[in-house]
Design an enzyme around this catalytic site. Sequence first.
Site, PDB file in Angstrom:
ATOM      1  N   GLU A  80     -35.227 -58.659 -67.238  1.00 61.45           N
ATOM      2  CA  GLU A  80     -34.781 -58.682 -68.632  1.00 61.45           C
ATOM      3  C   GLU A  80     -35.883 -59.148 -69.574  1.00 61.45           C
ATOM      4  OE1 GLU A  80     -31.735 -61.696 -68.165  1.00 61.45           O
ATOM      5  OE2 GLU A  80     -32.707 -62.877 -69.702  1.00 61.45           O
TER       6      GLU A  80
ATOM      7  N   HIS B  48     -19.177 -61.041 -58.729  1.00 58.53           N
ATOM      8  CA  HIS B  48     -18.615 -61.165 -60.076  1.00 58.53           C
ATOM      9  C   HIS B  48     -17.188 -60.663 -60.125  1.00 58.53           C
ATOM     10  CE1 HIS B  48     -22.793 -61.885 -61.466  1.00 58.53           C
ATOM     11  NE2 HIS B  48     -22.130 -62.733 -62.219  1.00 58.53           N
TER      12      HIS B  48
ATOM     13  N   GLU C 287     -25.780 -76.467 -54.596  1.00 57.27           N
ATOM     14  CA  GLU C 287     -26.096 -76.581 -56.037  1.00 57.27           C
ATOM     15  C   GLU C 287     -24.997 -77.255 -56.861  1.00 57.27           C
ATOM     16  OE1 GLU C 287     -27.708 -72.890 -57.676  1.00 57.27           O
ATOM     17  OE2 GLU C 287     -28.704 -72.404 -55.792  1.00 57.27           O
TER      18      GLU C 287
ATOM     19  N   LYS D  95     -13.552 -68.651 -74.558  1.00 55.12           N
ATOM     20  CA  LYS D  95     -13.708 -68.786 -73.111  1.00 55.12           C
ATOM     21  C   LYS D  95     -12.428 -69.358 -72.482  1.00 55.12           C
ATOM     22  CE  LYS D  95     -16.067 -71.745 -69.787  1.00 55.12           C
ATOM     23  NZ  LYS D  95     -16.674 -70.723 -68.926  1.00 55.12           N
TER      24      LYS D  95
ATOM     25  N   ILE E  73     -26.754 -67.036 -51.672  1.00 58.54           N
ATOM     26  CA  ILE E  73     -27.796 -67.060 -52.698  1.00 58.54           C
ATOM     27  C   ILE E  73     -27.994 -68.459 -53.264  1.00 58.54           C
ATOM     28  CG2 ILE E  73     -28.553 -65.924 -54.839  1.00 58.54           C
ATOM     29  CD1 ILE E  73     -28.437 -64.137 -52.329  1.00 58.54           C
ATOM     30  N   GLY E  74     -27.147 -69.402 -52.907  1.00 56.22           N
ATOM     31  CA  GLY E  74     -27.437 -70.785 -53.285  1.00 56.22           C
ATOM     32  C   GLY E  74     -26.248 -71.594 -53.719  1.00 56.22           C
TER      33      GLY E  74
ATOM     34  N   GLU F 103     -29.132 -57.879 -55.996  1.00 56.07           N
ATOM     35  CA  GLU F 103     -27.781 -57.383 -56.224  1.00 56.07           C
ATOM     36  C   GLU F 103     -27.763 -55.894 -55.911  1.00 56.07           C
ATOM     37  OE1 GLU F 103     -27.579 -55.369 -59.212  1.00 56.07           O
ATOM     38  OE2 GLU F 103     -25.496 -54.813 -58.866  1.00 56.07           O
TER      39      GLU F 103
HETATM   40  N1  GLN Z   1     -29.266 -69.736 -56.790  1.00 54.20           N
HETATM   41  C1  GLN Z   1     -28.505 -69.322 -57.911  1.00 54.20           C
HETATM   42  C2  GLN Z   1     -27.023 -69.417 -57.575  1.00 54.20           C
HETATM   43  O1  GLN Z   1     -26.682 -69.193 -56.476  1.00 54.20           O
HETATM   44  C3  GLN Z   1     -28.836 -67.901 -58.314  1.00 54.20           C
HETATM   45  C4  GLN Z   1     -28.053 -67.436 -59.510  1.00 54.20           C
HETATM   46  C5  GLN Z   1     -28.537 -66.170 -60.152  1.00 54.20           C
HETATM   47  O2  GLN Z   1     -29.202 -65.371 -59.580  1.00 54.20           O
HETATM   48  N2  GLN Z   1     -28.189 -65.938 -61.374  1.00 54.20           N
HETATM   49  O3  GLN Z   1     -26.205 -69.705 -58.401  1.00 54.20           O
HETATM   50 ZN    ZN Z   2     -28.190 -63.579 -58.851  1.00 53.91          ZN
END
Ligand code: GLN
Ligand code: ZN
Length: 768
Positions: free
Chosen positions: A616, A705, A495, A22, A442-443, A676
């Site tokens: 998944e 990403h 977060e 990594k 998304i957070g 997504e």
């Molecule tokens: N709330 C999470 C973030 O924003 C969602 C992450 C995810 O969907 N893998 O990091």
């Molecule tokens: Zn996500």
Amino acid sequence: MQQLIPATNLGFPRIGPHRELKRSLEDYWAGRISVGDLEDTASSLRRQRWSRQRELGLDHVPSNDFSLYDHVLDTAVMVGAVPDRYRTESGEVDLGAYFAMARGGDLRGKAVAPLEMTKWFDTNYHYIVPELSAGQRFEYAGHKAVAEFREAKAIGITTRPVLLGPISFLTLAKQRGTDTSVTALLPALVGVYEAVLADLAAAGAQWVQIDEPALCLDLDHDIVDAFSETYERLVRSAPDVRVLVATYFSGPRANLPTALALPVAALHLDLVREPDQLDPALSGAPDSLALSLGVVDGRNVWRADLLSALALLEHARDRIGADRLLVAPSCSVLHMPLDLDLETTLDPEIRPWLAFAEQRLAEVVLLSRALNEGRAAVADLLTDNATARLERSHSSRVHSGAVSERLATQGPELEARTSPYVERRPKQAKRIGLPLLPTTTIGSFPQTADVRTLRSRYRRGELDAAHYEAGMRELIETAVRVQESVGLDVLVHGEFERNDMVEYFGEQLSGVIVSENGWVQSFGSRCVKPPLIYGDVSRPLPMTVGWTTFAQSLTDRPVKGMLTGPVTILQWSFVRDDQSREQTCRQIALAVRDEIADLEAAGIAIVQLDEPALREGLPLQRADWREYLRWAVSAFRVASSGVADETQLHTHMCYAEFHDIIDAIAAFDADVISIEASRSNMELLDTFVDFRYPNEIGPGVWDIHSPRIPGVGEIVTLLDRALEVLSPHQLWVNPDCGLKTRSWVEVEPALRNLVEAARVVRERVTSP
Ligand code: GLN
Ligand code: ZN
């Protein structure tokens, strides 16, 4: 001395004991080290992995299971399935092109988007989806398999090279602008595999493992029929090599007769996931076929029940003979943490219950010794194993009276919201008051070095709680101000306190512990540390309320409370193997429900429950889907439906296809779902449209990403595409996923563009 019944492995963790790969990758991408430095790290990791597996006593040690990014991408390179846009003018595929396919970015002065990425079967490992185009040709272009075989041989280890099989490769690939059948593409592709096998044979390979997990999927007849011809050709191309075909994560079931009839030397079966396939396999296997039996779990961390595993193996040996048996983990141990010995602070009562990858492989070796030398030769080790299992099953740490009582007394009333969505919608609109096409994220916001330092200093005790809290509040305040300044409608706290969206909750829930070094590769250089759920789960104290209400106190705009959903917590943890997943998931759901109730009581109007792992978790075969979706939906509803109509419940999912589970997603009955979509150019919206998804949707308009910042025009185009099929009253505007892996210099302009694009489109749809 070669053992009679070999101890074998199918694949090993890549990342290194201290995540060396990594670090090296990220240094290389950031321009801090050279290609040569990266190659040195990679090569020393490979050698270390081989030597370690040899030391553990394995007879078959895999090679070519290592990858700089992903083994499916490696396979695409091997067979020359590289889209033209990544190639140089002369058609070459260099390391820059390799990483551009994986992550996008700048390639020879041009910005390129990456290939799609999706989850590897039911794991949390993401692979790069190979892209095939019209008139796709294949050629033997990447020589990594043979190079690594030679590299190992040079240090005295004859490995068993691993290839992703041609049929699984084609099944996992995606076609662009064409729709050629797998069977039509296969003959040319098999030609490449013939060359690879011949090359490996010439280099001295004795065994080659060809992974065909697709055998465990529901396949069309013509694909199933193609297996025998394919493997006849492959075996013929390298007569001296023994080919082992590996299946895992389920059993081949209807495809078992096909698998057993393959003209190969051995077939690997995952007996942990599908123990019932042993007897049909023993009776159906021709004399020429050896069986590699995966009797210990390559996907979970509990010490195996070795006596039961041994009984299975002895039974198999009695039926087919020692010369036709190989002992193995159920699948590659890629998805396990590397080594329990790297843990220094693990709870001493729980430690003896555990096995990480190296300990798992030691179990494989022990089993083969018990078979080859007799049980007496390993009697002490078997006793030690049985004692640890017994202590675990009796431990008071595992069972909680309060949790079982709550589960027993609370029923279906937990699964329904007060009113249907149509009635909730106006109440929420009144309470929250958002514009058309509301914008949100998304957070998570960037987990910068500062953020990580703050957390790690606190963890190490260098910072007291008051200072940590003050530091966090500063980060939250900055994030809130940025969100206000770019003009987002629904804010988040960012977060920052979370190392990871599952681990953070794992640290606070009862019945769960987290390891120090139990890293597992998620994609590329990204690793996660799945919590270990060892006992009944409950939530002793609020987990997120303080941070969320602090953020809300700073602004008039609504702040969305962010939680990870029960299915995802389950799926991204190592779960106990002594009760059903359904049972564990319901316990987690009740804990999450308690947290939502506290957020609501604290005045938070919007709560998001992330369920990126829903898809998944699907079993490989459709016959098992209904049952899984039944309890998964029920757990989500238990977690989410305790709130008033006026509280808006969001969910988020990513990096998966949704079309065949859309009814389950709708059954979640979340008021808003963000998904997504930008990497697949909004293709997945069609699903929501065909289904007439009734609630609100935020299809991601920024592929987070990739380091590329999307422009306003590009986002407008995506929103226009979305509006072709969705009503403006349904549409939210947001990135694909959380922003924690991005930097502020990317996030700010990208979000400005996103808000601006929403404004442009909003203006257009509201002006007559
Ligand atoms: N709330 C999470 C973030 O924003 C969602 C992450 C995810 O969907 N893998 O990091
Ligand atoms: Zn996500």
